[in-house]
Design an enzyme around this catalytic site. Sequence first.
Site, mmCIF file in Angstrom:
data_model
loop_
_atom_site.group_PDB
_atom_site.id
_atom_site.type_symbol
_atom_site.label_atom_id
_atom_site.label_comp_id
_atom_site.label_asym_id
_atom_site.label_seq_id
_atom_site.Cartn_x
_atom_site.Cartn_y
_atom_site.Cartn_z
ATOM 1 N N LYS B 22 0.827 -1.206 0.000
ATOM 2 C CA LYS B 22 0.000 0.000 0.000
ATOM 3 C C LYS B 22 0.862 1.255 0.000
ATOM 4 O O LYS B 22 0.668 2.174 -0.817
ATOM 5 C CB LYS B 22 -0.912 -0.032 1.236
ATOM 6 C CG LYS B 22 -2.060 0.939 1.173
ATOM 7 C CD LYS B 22 -2.960 0.799 2.404
ATOM 8 C CE LYS B 22 -3.781 -0.500 2.364
ATOM 9 N NZ LYS B 22 -4.376 -0.844 3.669
ATOM 10 N N ARG B 92 -3.282 3.195 8.433
ATOM 11 C CA ARG B 92 -3.629 1.909 7.816
ATOM 12 C C ARG B 92 -2.404 1.003 7.752
ATOM 13 O O ARG B 92 -1.297 1.458 7.515
ATOM 14 C CB ARG B 92 -4.150 2.142 6.381
ATOM 15 C CG ARG B 92 -5.309 3.139 6.349
ATOM 16 C CD ARG B 92 -5.690 3.487 4.920
ATOM 17 N NE ARG B 92 -6.472 2.434 4.303
ATOM 18 C CZ ARG B 92 -6.908 2.491 3.034
ATOM 19 N NH1 ARG B 92 -6.594 3.524 2.271
ATOM 20 N NH2 ARG B 92 -7.627 1.506 2.547
ATOM 21 N N GLY B 101 -6.893 -10.232 7.940
ATOM 22 C CA GLY B 101 -6.600 -10.746 9.267
ATOM 23 C C GLY B 101 -5.818 -9.745 10.083
ATOM 24 O O GLY B 101 -5.732 -9.835 11.297
ATOM 25 N N MET B 103 -5.032 -5.655 11.251
ATOM 26 C CA MET B 103 -5.746 -4.402 11.452
ATOM 27 C C MET B 103 -5.785 -3.662 10.142
ATOM 28 O O MET B 103 -4.794 -3.577 9.436
ATOM 29 C CB MET B 103 -5.018 -3.540 12.473
ATOM 30 C CG MET B 103 -5.826 -2.306 12.825
ATOM 31 S SD MET B 103 -4.827 -1.084 13.659
ATOM 32 C CE MET B 103 -4.762 0.165 12.365
ATOM 33 N N ARG B 336 -3.838 -1.252 -6.431
ATOM 34 C CA ARG B 336 -3.062 -2.496 -6.382
ATOM 35 C C ARG B 336 -3.507 -3.372 -7.539
ATOM 36 O O ARG B 336 -4.551 -3.120 -8.144
ATOM 37 C CB ARG B 336 -3.277 -3.215 -5.052
ATOM 38 C CG ARG B 336 -4.737 -3.539 -4.777
ATOM 39 C CD ARG B 336 -4.901 -4.229 -3.420
ATOM 40 N NE ARG B 336 -6.310 -4.354 -3.089
ATOM 41 C CZ ARG B 336 -6.770 -4.743 -1.910
ATOM 42 N NH1 ARG B 336 -5.914 -5.015 -0.930
ATOM 43 N NH2 ARG B 336 -8.063 -4.849 -1.690
ATOM 44 N N HIS B 454 -2.451 -42.039 -1.879
ATOM 45 C CA HIS B 454 -2.882 -42.785 -3.062
ATOM 46 C C HIS B 454 -4.122 -42.143 -3.682
ATOM 47 O O HIS B 454 -4.180 -41.894 -4.893
ATOM 48 C CB HIS B 454 -3.173 -44.235 -2.675
ATOM 49 C CG HIS B 454 -3.653 -45.079 -3.817
ATOM 50 N ND1 HIS B 454 -4.989 -45.281 -4.083
ATOM 51 C CD2 HIS B 454 -2.968 -45.730 -4.783
ATOM 52 C CE1 HIS B 454 -5.095 -46.043 -5.158
ATOM 53 N NE2 HIS B 454 -3.890 -46.348 -5.597
ATOM 54 N N SER B 762 14.627 -39.939 -14.860
ATOM 55 C CA SER B 762 13.370 -39.263 -14.548
ATOM 56 C C SER B 762 13.266 -39.177 -13.035
ATOM 57 O O SER B 762 13.210 -40.195 -12.345
ATOM 58 C CB SER B 762 12.196 -40.052 -15.130
ATOM 59 O OG SER B 762 10.990 -39.422 -14.773
ATOM 60 N N GLY B 764 11.920 -39.077 -9.534
ATOM 61 C CA GLY B 764 10.708 -39.450 -8.812
ATOM 62 C C GLY B 764 10.780 -38.742 -7.472
ATOM 63 O O GLY B 764 11.248 -39.293 -6.491
ATOM 64 N N CYS B 829 8.927 -36.934 -13.081
ATOM 65 C CA CYS B 829 7.584 -37.488 -13.257
ATOM 66 C C CYS B 829 6.854 -37.632 -11.937
ATOM 67 O O CYS B 829 5.823 -38.261 -11.852
ATOM 68 C CB CYS B 829 7.640 -38.824 -13.998
ATOM 69 S SG CYS B 829 8.446 -40.134 -13.059
ATOM 70 N N TYR B 849 12.355 -31.967 -19.515
ATOM 71 C CA TYR B 849 10.890 -31.964 -19.516
ATOM 72 C C TYR B 849 10.368 -32.164 -18.106
ATOM 73 O O TYR B 849 11.096 -32.598 -17.214
ATOM 74 C CB TYR B 849 10.335 -33.061 -20.433
ATOM 75 C CG TYR B 849 10.558 -34.449 -19.906
ATOM 76 C CD1 TYR B 849 9.654 -35.027 -19.009
ATOM 77 C CD2 TYR B 849 11.680 -35.186 -20.258
ATOM 78 C CE1 TYR B 849 9.872 -36.297 -18.488
ATOM 79 C CE2 TYR B 849 11.903 -36.452 -19.751
ATOM 80 C CZ TYR B 849 10.999 -36.994 -18.869
ATOM 81 O OH TYR B 849 11.209 -38.240 -18.331
#
Lengths: 874, 874
Positions: B22, B92, B101, B103, B336, B454, B762, B764, B829, B849
Site C-alpha cells: 500500500k 492503515r 486478518g 488491522m 493495487r 494414493h 526421470s 521421482g 515425473c 521436460y
Amino acid sequence: MTKYVYMFSEGNASMRNLLGGKGANLAEMAGMGLPVPKGFTVTTEACNRYYSDGQHIAPAIESEIFESLALLEEATGKSFGDPARPLLLSVRSGARASMPGMMDTVLNLGLNDVVAEGMTKLTDNRRFVLDSYRRFIMMFADVVMNIPRLHFEEAFDRVKVKAGVHSDLELTVEDLEEIVSEFKTIYKYQQGEPFPQDVRHQLILAVEAVFRSWNTERAVYYREMNNIPSHWGTAVNVQEMVYGNMGETSGTGVAFSRNPATGVNELYGEYLMNAQGEDVVAGVRTPLTIDCLEEQMPDVYRQFVDIAEQLERHYGDMQDLEFTIENGKLFILQTRIGKRTATAALQIAVDMVAEGMISREEALLSIDPRQLDALLHPAFAPEALAKGKRIAKGLPASPGAAYGQIAFTAEQAARAKEENRRVILVREETSPEDIQGMHASEGILTSRGGMTSHAAVVARGMGKCCISGCSDVLINERTQTMTIGDKIYGPDDYISLDGATGIVYEGQIETRDAEVSGNFQVIMEWADEISDMKVRANADTPHDAQVARDLGAVGIGLTRTEHMFFETNRVFQFRQMIVARDEETRRRALAKILPMQQSDFYGLFRVMDGLPVIIRLLDPPLHEFLPTTEVEMRTLAEELGITFEWLRGVITELHEFNPMLGHRGCRLAVSYPEIAQMQTEAIIRAALQAADDGIVVIPEIMVPLISEVKELTFLNKVIRETADRLIAESGHVLKYMVGTMIEIPRACLTADDVAQEAQFFSFGTNDLTQMTYGLSRDDAGKILDAYYKAGIFEEDPTAHLDRVGVGKLMRIAVDLGRKANPELEVGICGEHGGDPSSIEYCQILGLDYVSCSPFRVPIARLAAAQAALRYPRR
Amino acid sequence: MTKYVYMFSEGNASMRNLLGGKGANLAEMAGMGLPVPKGFTVTTEACNRYYSDGQHIAPAIESEIFESLALLEEATGKSFGDPARPLLLSVRSGARASMPGMMDTVLNLGLNDVVAEGMTKLTDNRRFVLDSYRRFIMMFADVVMNIPRLHFEEAFDRVKVKAGVHSDLELTVEDLEEIVSEFKTIYKYQQGEPFPQDVRHQLILAVEAVFRSWNTERAVYYREMNNIPSHWGTAVNVQEMVYGNMGETSGTGVAFSRNPATGVNELYGEYLMNAQGEDVVAGVRTPLTIDCLEEQMPDVYRQFVDIAEQLERHYGDMQDLEFTIENGKLFILQTRIGKRTATAALQIAVDMVAEGMISREEALLSIDPRQLDALLHPAFAPEALAKGKRIAKGLPASPGAAYGQIAFTAEQAARAKEENRRVILVREETSPEDIQGMHASEGILTSRGGMTSHAAVVARGMGKCCISGCSDVLINERTQTMTIGDKIYGPDDYISLDGATGIVYEGQIETRDAEVSGNFQVIMEWADEISDMKVRANADTPHDAQVARDLGAVGIGLTRTEHMFFETNRVFQFRQMIVARDEETRRRALAKILPMQQSDFYGLFRVMDGLPVIIRLLDPPLHEFLPTTEVEMRTLAEELGITFEWLRGVITELHEFNPMLGHRGCRLAVSYPEIAQMQTEAIIRAALQAADDGIVVIPEIMVPLISEVKELTFLNKVIRETADRLIAESGHVLKYMVGTMIEIPRACLTADDVAQEAQFFSFGTNDLTQMTYGLSRDDAGKILDAYYKAGIFEEDPTAHLDRVGVGKLMRIAVDLGRKANPELEVGICGEHGGDPSSIEYCQILGLDYVSCSPFRVPIARLAAAQAALRYPRR
C-alpha cells in the site's frame, strides 16, 4: 604392447597385482639370491584377457609363454619334452590374495612315455620316475580335466592291497609300473582320449585350467565372502621341478618362521622325506616336526633357519614357507606372510619391535583389528568343537561362543536365569521388550534380521554372542518348538552358538573364557599414541560403561535412553504417558519416571567421571512400547485402568505404514516437548548431583533424527530453558552441550544450517545408510539373496560404510558443518563406529571420534591408529 | 542509521519490501502527480524492530514519526491537534502482500473534544464533525483497544430506533451528539479510562496496534496458509484525512479497471455518497454501481476513468482502486493489482497484448498457473453453493466439484455406476484395488492420507475431484455409515465435495461444467513458444493419454504398469504368479498376462503416435496385490486352487516392516527377471505392432528405484537381450531407450555411474523427498500438525520441491549425470512435475521436460514458460 609373461628375474615383491602373491614373492626371493627353482609368471592381465577373449588363450600370450619357456630351458640347461635332458615343470595358480577354491598345483608336467624312459636312463632311478609319472597323471586328470580323483585313488589302493603294503614307500617298481599303466587306462576311459603326450599341449592346457579355476563356483563364493573383486584375476607360475621324491636325502615340507598359534619366536612346521608337496597336507604318511630335520640334515636345517630369518627381516613379518630338498639340496618354493591367531599376532608384533626388526607403526599395521574380537569373547574349546554337530548357519552377528537350553520368550529366559540354568534365547526377531531376556541369556539366535537387526545391535552392545537371520530355523512360539530340517527341538534341548562363524551346533559344547594379555595393553597404548580420533563407546548402563572404560573408551558416544523405559517397573508409567490424552496426564506420568532416569544418568556419570557422556533423547516410535495381540492389550488395559477400546484406539492411532520414516526421534519431542523437558531435567539434575559428589561430568544432550534445522532450533530452546533454569537454581557452574545425530540425508545436505544450532554432530550411519539406499535392514533379507546371486552386491551393503553414496553425504555434512561452525565436534555412533573399514573412512573425513559397542572398543582403537598411519592428517 | 519513516515523496513502487504494498503504491502515485492525500509510511523494519525490542516502539522510531508528522503539517498547512486548523489522519496497515486478518484502518485520528469544536467552527458542518467523531471512537476502540464493536453498534441502533429512522443519513445533529456521548461512555466503561484526548498518544497507540495485528492468530494462520514469512513485518501508512462524509458532493468507493469476473475492459465498481470507507463494504447502505457516477458527477467520473487507465498502463495490469470524493474533489486512496477469476485473467492478458499495453511475456507472467485448474474442472454454481451446508473440511487434494450418494466400497461404486447413480466413494484411504471404484465415482473422500496419498495422486490423474485426510469424518465400512459430529450418513444420503477448497457439503449442490475458451489456447501457444522444457503427462490408459494429448502434452513421462495388473481379469493371473514357488509356474502365469499388457501398450502408442512414451516396469511391492483379511484370503486361496495355509504363508513371507524401503521397484525385477522380460516383451511387441500400423513410436523403458548402478547394469542386459531379439526377429528397425527413475538419494549421489547405464533419468521426487526427509507421507499427518503448531513447518514439506535439501541432491544428480553422459535426457515425473514452484526449480536445474497428471498439463505449460522467463537458460 602388453607384456603377459615375466621371468622371475624380471619381477619383484611390489608387482603383486600383476604377478599374484606367489609369483611376486618367488621373483623377490630369486632377486635376493635365495635357492628358488627358476621359472616365469603368466600375469593376471593374461587371465583377464583370457576371459575378455571368450575363454580363449590368445596366440600372442601363447607365444610369449613359449618364448619364456625357451629362456628357462637355456637357464636350466634342460629341454622341455627332451628325453635326453628333460625339463619338468610345476604349474601353480597365484592371485593377489591367497585364495582357496582355485586350482592349486600340477607337478611333474612335461612327463610322457618317452621322457619317462629318458629320465630313467638319466637318473638310474626308475622308481622315482614312475612315482613322478603316476602323480602327474592323477593331478593333471584331476585339476586340468576334472576327472574325479577317486577313480585314481581306488586303483592306487587296489595295487597296494594286492601288494600287501601299507605305505606308498613300500611299493615296488613293478607295482608302480602297474599303477602308471592303470592310471593311463582310467584317463583314457574317463576322458575319451589317451593321456596327452605332447608336452607343450600339456602346458597350455594347465595354464588354461588355472585361468578357468578363477571362476569355479567355490572360488566365486570365496571371493564374495571375502570381498575380492572378480576383475583381479589370477596369475600362473611355471617353474622348473625340483624333486622331493628322489630318495632318502630328498623331502618336502612347510614351516612358519614363528609359532602361528602362540607367536613364540621358534621355527614351526613339518616335513616328509621322499615325498612331493601334496603328501604333507594329504596325510598319506605322518610328517615329522621341523625340529627333527636338525638331527636328520643339520646343514640343510641351519640353511633353512637362516633363510627364514632373512625373509622375516626382509618382509618385516612372520613368514609361511614351502620348501623341497632334492638330494640334500634345499629349495624354497614359496614364502608369504603367515596367518596367525590373535594371540600370536600381538606377541609377534611386540617381539619384533623389541627385536628392532620393525617400528611400532609397522607393528600396529601388521595386526588385523577384526582378530581382536577373539581375545575378548569366550570361544569353543577346539577339541570339544571338533565333535560338535552343525545343524544350521546364520549370520555371525555378535562374536563369542555359548551353549544353553532353548528359551522361546524373554520371560522364560529371565526365569531360567533365576533357576541358574543357562539358556539361548531363540526368537524370530527381538524387540526392545526382550532386553531383559537377552541379558539373562548366554546367547541369542534369531531366524530373521540381518547384521544390524535389533538382536545383532543389542547383543554386540552387551558383548553377548548372537547369530541372526538364521533362516534354517523355523520357530513356533506357541508350541514351544524350533524345527531345523526335520528335527524338532524343545525347551529341554541344548544348542551351542558360535557367534564368530554363525554356526549353530546341537548339544553343549564347552567354552573357554576370553583372556587379555599384557601384549594387548602394549599394543593399545601404542595405538592411542598414534590415533587422531578418540574412541568412545555406546553404553546404556553403568555396567556397559564400566566395561567400555576398562577396554579403553574415553567417553560415551551414545546412551540410548529408551532402553531405560523398557524395564518392567518403568514401562508401566511410560505406557500411562502414551495412552494419556492430555498434556497434564502425560506430565504426571513423566514426573514419576524422572527420578528413575535421573538415577540412571547419575550411575553413568559416576562411572565416566572426567569424561564426556552423550545422552540421546527418546528415539523409538511410541507403538514399540505397546502390545500387539488382543490378549496382551486386554491385560494392559486392565492394568492401566482404561477400557480395551481406548487402548486399541491408541494403538490403532499409533500404527504406521513405515515406522522407520514415521513418528520417532525428535518428532516425538516436537509433539510432546514435555518428554524432552523431563529427560533434560533428569540429565541436568543427575549431573548436578554428581558435581555435588565431586564427579566431573560433561553431559552432551543429543537430539535424534533432525531433518530440518528448525526442529533443532525449537528443541534447543526447550532443552536450554530447562537446563539453564536448573543450573541457575543450583548455584553450580555446569557446562553441557546440545547437539544432534546426523542420520537423515537432508540433515547432511543442510548441515550448514544445522551446525548453527548444534555443538556437535554424531553420524547415525545405520539409519543414514538405510535411507540413502532406500532399503530397510529389517526387510533386506530376501532382497539381498537375489542381489548376491545376480552379482549386484558381493556383501551386505550396510556392513561397511558405503563411501561412494553415504560417504558422499557425510563429506557434505562435515564440510558444510565445520565451515558454518568451526567449533563443531563431529563423531559417529552407528554400528560402523566399530568397523575398521568404516573407521578408516572416518579418519579420511576428519572426524573427532568414533563410538562403538564396548567390546569393539579395542578393535576401534587399533583401527583408528592404522587409519591415522595410512591417512595422516598432518 | 536505519531510516524508519519515509514521506510519500521519498518512496516509489520498487520499495514494496520496506514500505509494504500500500505504502509503495501511494508513494508511486504521489510521484506520478495523482491526487493522493499527503502522508508518510512507517517501514516494515520498524515493525521488526518493535518485535525485537520486546513489543515496544523505540524512542528513535517515535521521534522519526513525529518529525515526519511535522513535515506533513507543513505540507498541508494544517496542525495535528490544533482546533484552529486541525489535521486529521488515517492510519492503515500495509504488508508486502495483501493480508486479511490484520488491522486495517483507523480514520479521523486526531479528533478529540477540542478539535471537534474547532472543526465545527471551521467547516460550519457540525453534523459532519460528529459523524466523523463517532466513527473514530468506534474504530479506535475496536481496532486499537480491542473493545468489541458490538457494544457501539447496539448503542447506535438504539438511537436510530429512538429517532425512528432507518438510514444513518437521517440522523439529526442531536442524535449524533447523543451517539458520540454514548460512545465515550462505553469506551470509558470498557477500557477503564476516558477516551484519549492526547492526539499524539492516539497516533502512537494506533501505530503500535498495527504492529501488534501482524501477530494476531488470524494473521499468523493466514501467513501459514499462504506461505508468507513472519519476518516480513507490516508497514503503517499515516495520511491526511480526506472526507467522503462531508455531504452530498462527497463520497467514497472501490473500483476495478476491468471486470474481474469476465475480464471485459470496462470499469467495474461501486460507491456511496456522503460516506466513509468502511460503509461501502459494510453494507450499511446499498452502494451504487460506478456507472451511476458518470451521471452524478461526470467530471469526477471522467477523471477517475483517466486515472484508472493511467495506472493500468503504468503498472501494466488491471488495477483495484479505492477513492474518495471530498466536496467534488477526487482522491485516490489505494491502487493495487486486482484479483480476478481464471477466465478474467486470460481475457485481460490476451486483451492487453492486443492493446499493445504489455508484451506476450508480461501477459504470461500475469497469470497464476494454479488458477487454470478452475477452468479444467467442474465447479459448483455459485448460487447453489451459497445455500450449501458445510459439514466437514479436509485437504483440497484434487480440484473440481461433485455430488453423489455415498459408496463405502469400490464394488458399491461400480454397481451404482451400472445403475446410473452418481456416487462419492468414501474410504479411510484408497488402495490400488479401488481404482475401478474410483473411476466409477464422481469424487473421492478419504479420512486419512495427505495431498500425496494414493487417493490424491490417482484422483488428480483421473481429473476427478478428491478431498483427502478429512479427519472430521469417521467411517464404519461394516455398518455402512459415516459419522460427522453427531450426525450419521448412510448409502442413501447425498454429499457434495469441493475439491478446490476441501469442503464437504451436505446434500446435492449443482455443478456447472468446465469450459475452455479461445483465450486459453492462445495463452498455451504463447507459453509453448517460450518454454525451454517440454511438458509430458503421467498416464496409464489410452483415455488418460488422449486427455493429456488434448491438453497439450507432448509425450508420456510415466506409465505405471501396475495399474494394469489390478484389473479384475488380470489380477487373478498376477496373483497366480505371486503365489508360485518356482520360476516355471511364474513364467506360465506371466505368459497369460503378456498379451493383455501388449494390448495396453499398443493402445497408448496409438494415441501418442509420433511422441515418446515412458513405461515404468512393475513398481509396487507384491503384497499390495494380495488380500489382508482372513475371509478374503480363504476366498482367494480357493480361487487359486491352493490351500489357505499356503496363501497365508506367502502373505506372511511378503510382509514388510517398511514397505517403502522394501522389496519393490527394480528389486522385484532383480528377484524375478522374468517379470521384466515379460514387460519388455509386451512393450516391444506392442511397438512393433504399432509400427506395422504406421504408428511412429519411441518407447522408453524405465527401471524404478535404482540405488546402485549394478542393478541397472543387470536389468539393462535382461531388457536389451529381450528387446533386441524381438526386434531382430521382426526385421523392423525400432529405436527404444532404457533409463531409470532417480528416486533414491544414493542414485543421485552416484549419478555419474548410473548415467553410464541409462539413456534417461526421470526424477521421482515423491519418494526422493520422503527418503531425503526420512518422512513417510502416509504417516506424516499427526507429525505435521505438531510441526505447524511449533512453527517448524509452515506447509507440508512435500507440497513443493524442497530446494535446499532434495534440490541439492537433484543438482548433484543432474551435474554428475550430464557430465558422465552428455546425451542424457533428464525429466521429472513425480507429483512435483505439475507444481509451478517445483517446475521453476526444474528450469533452474536445466531439465528437459516435466511430466504431470493430464489435467495439470496446462498449468505445467504456463509454469514452464514463466520459469523460462524468470530463469532464462540462454
